[in-house]
Design an enzyme around this catalytic site. Structure first.
Site, PDB file in Angstrom:
ATOM      1  N   ARG A 237       0.718  -1.057  -0.193  1.00 13.10           N
ATOM      2  CA  ARG A 237      -0.145   0.001   0.061  1.00 13.10           C
ATOM      3  C   ARG A 237       0.935   1.304   0.014  1.00 13.10           C
ATOM      4  O   ARG A 237       2.191   1.390   0.691  1.00 13.10           O
ATOM      5  CB  ARG A 237      -0.917  -0.077   1.352  1.00 13.10           C
ATOM      6  CG  ARG A 237      -1.914  -0.816   1.066  1.00 13.10           C
ATOM      7  CD  ARG A 237      -3.103  -0.610   0.205  1.00 13.10           C
ATOM      8  NE  ARG A 237      -4.345  -1.398   0.130  1.00 13.10           N
ATOM      9  CZ  ARG A 237      -4.317  -2.466  -0.503  1.00 13.10           C
ATOM     10  NH1 ARG A 237      -3.504  -2.799  -1.481  1.00 13.10           N
ATOM     11  NH2 ARG A 237      -5.449  -3.255  -0.583  1.00 13.10           N
ATOM     12  N   GLU A 266      -4.143   7.745  -4.593  1.00 14.07           N
ATOM     13  CA  GLU A 266      -4.679   6.818  -5.846  1.00 14.07           C
ATOM     14  C   GLU A 266      -5.956   7.190  -6.426  1.00 14.07           C
ATOM     15  O   GLU A 266      -6.940   7.496  -5.583  1.00 14.07           O
ATOM     16  CB  GLU A 266      -4.719   5.390  -5.672  1.00 14.07           C
ATOM     17  CG  GLU A 266      -3.189   4.797  -5.180  1.00 14.07           C
ATOM     18  CD  GLU A 266      -3.094   3.368  -5.156  1.00 14.07           C
ATOM     19  OE1 GLU A 266      -4.192   2.642  -5.382  1.00 14.07           O
ATOM     20  OE2 GLU A 266      -2.173   2.830  -4.660  1.00 14.07           O
ATOM     21  N   HIS A 284      -1.520   0.476  -9.739  1.00 16.25           N
ATOM     22  CA  HIS A 284      -2.104  -0.463  -8.891  1.00 16.25           C
ATOM     23  C   HIS A 284      -2.890  -1.673  -9.666  1.00 16.25           C
ATOM     24  O   HIS A 284      -3.830  -1.935  -9.447  1.00 16.25           O
ATOM     25  CB  HIS A 284      -3.176   0.178  -7.919  1.00 16.25           C
ATOM     26  CG  HIS A 284      -3.420  -0.565  -6.655  1.00 16.25           C
ATOM     27  ND1 HIS A 284      -3.721   0.050  -5.513  1.00 16.25           N
ATOM     28  CD2 HIS A 284      -3.395  -1.772  -6.642  1.00 16.25           C
ATOM     29  CE1 HIS A 284      -4.160  -1.008  -4.592  1.00 16.25           C
ATOM     30  NE2 HIS A 284      -3.804  -2.340  -5.271  1.00 16.25           N
TER      31      HIS A 284
HETATM   32  C1  DGY Z   1      -5.841  -6.131  -2.996  1.00 14.80           C
HETATM   33  O1  DGY Z   1      -6.793  -7.009  -3.321  1.00 14.80           O
HETATM   34  O2  DGY Z   1      -5.741  -5.639  -1.772  1.00 14.80           O
HETATM   35  C2  DGY Z   1      -5.151  -5.504  -4.130  1.00 14.80           C
HETATM   36  O3  DGY Z   1      -4.422  -4.545  -3.760  1.00 14.80           O
HETATM   37  C3  DGY Z   1      -5.880  -5.246  -5.293  1.00 14.80           C
HETATM   38  O4  DGY Z   1      -6.739  -4.342  -5.107  1.00 14.80           O
END
Ligand code: DGY
Length: 324
Positions: A237, A266, A284
């Site tokens: 993240r 984002e 992402h």
């Molecule tokens: C998640 O599933 O947490 C990934 O980052 C994809 O969004």
């Protein structure tokens, strides 16, 4: 009477059809006006929600008095206020396991792309700059045999480590809250404190969940501990890295480069990162393959359906709300 499901993103027509077999389904539609207004209007009638990429906590869910479950189409659940949901007895489910391998593939492609300058030199070729043999200023760095540091040895971390160890003969270091003896045995991985790992690894791959404890885990001090030749990869993240500190480190040569799939904000707005040839920036896409997104949608569907039909969902995050 059928219960009502509100879809807040990423719901395919096929999933909508499956949901409609058991539930009334509300899917906010941009053609019908403001999406947030439609979402807020639906909340008081909603029993289950499904989707991803939307912050949901007290402020957003106060009026959803009948809400029983939020089924997230993601493994990470930092968008949700788990404490608040639990306080209200609302189940939260996620989609673990099904995206492990594709996210690890993406992590490894960021390692490769940053080390061998794939994206940068692709743009160079297409811009017509390839007039003679590439020389030292455009050389990359080897991956094979280099040391890979995994920050957060969960399922995805282990899958990245496997690729490194078995495919690229990389010694594996890892840091985290606890020792993972199975991975130590399987891959010869060695446990380090975060500071030690940062100092020793050639590639540092961040795979920890975001929490108050991991916010800005990597900032100026930590970047300063890394080798000048090292590359930082973030597939976890964005807020785990202090982005301005990273930009400064990339600009000043504190580290060699970065491969990024996630950002503090984002979608990533205009950013100095766009001007840095030593930063690979992806939008992402850790889980963004056809197969994996389908598997995630199926898993989220199953979780939602089970919860609304009174069965315990497979991937219940806040186990304590299950009354059985
Ligand atoms: C998640 O599933 O947490 C990934 O980052 C994809 O969004």
């Amino acid at each position: 009477m059928k219960k009502t499901v509100l879809a807040f993103s990423r719901v395919s027509p096929e999933m909508a059809e499956r949901l409609q077999q058991d539930f009334n389904v509300i899917i906010p539609d941009p053609k019908k006006g403001d999406l947030n207004e439609q979402f807020n209007e639906a909340l008081p009638h909603t029993h289950g929600m499904i989707g991803a990429g939307r912050k949901l906590g007290r402020e957003q869910l106060e009026s959803a008095k009948q809400l029983e479950v939020v089924s997230s189409i993601s493994v990470g659940y930092d968008n949700y206020d788990v404490g608040y949901l639990s306080e209200r007895g609302i189940m939260l489910t996620n989609t673990p396991d099904v995206l492990t391998e594709s996210t690890a593939d993406l992590g490894f492609s960021l390692i490769m792309s940053s080390a061998r300058r794939v994206a940068e030199l692709d743009a160079y070729t297409k811009a017509g700059n390839w007039k003679r043999s590439i020389e030292a200023p455009h050389f990359g760095t080897d991956v094979y045999g280099k040391t890979l540091g995994i920050v957060g040895m969960g399922n995805i971390g282990a899958a990245v480590a496997r690729r490194g160890r078995l495919g690229f003969n990389m010694p594996i270091l890892y840091s985290g809250n606890s020792r993972k003896t199975a991975i130590e045995q399987e891959l010869g991985a060695q446990f380090r404190t975060l500071d030690q790992l940062l100092a020793e690894a050639d590639f540092v791959c961040l795979v920890v969940p975001l929490s108050e404890k991991t916010k800005h885990l990597i900032s100026t001090r930590e970047l300063g501990l890394m080798k000048k030749s090292a590359i930082l990869v973030n597939i976890a993240r964005g807020p785990i890295v202090d982005e301005p500190a990273l930009i400064e480190a990339l600009q000043s040569g504190t580290i060699r480069g970065a491969g990024l799939d996630v950002y503090e904000k984002e979608p990533l707005p205009e950013s100095p990162l766009f001007k840095l040839s030593n930063a690979v920036t992806l939008p992402h896409i850790g889980s963004a393959t056809h197969e994996t997104r389908q598997a995630m949608a199926d898993r989220a569907f199953d979780n939602l359906r089970a919860a609304l039909l009174g069965e315990k969902p497979q991937d219940l995050v806040n186990q304590q709300v299950w009354k059985g």
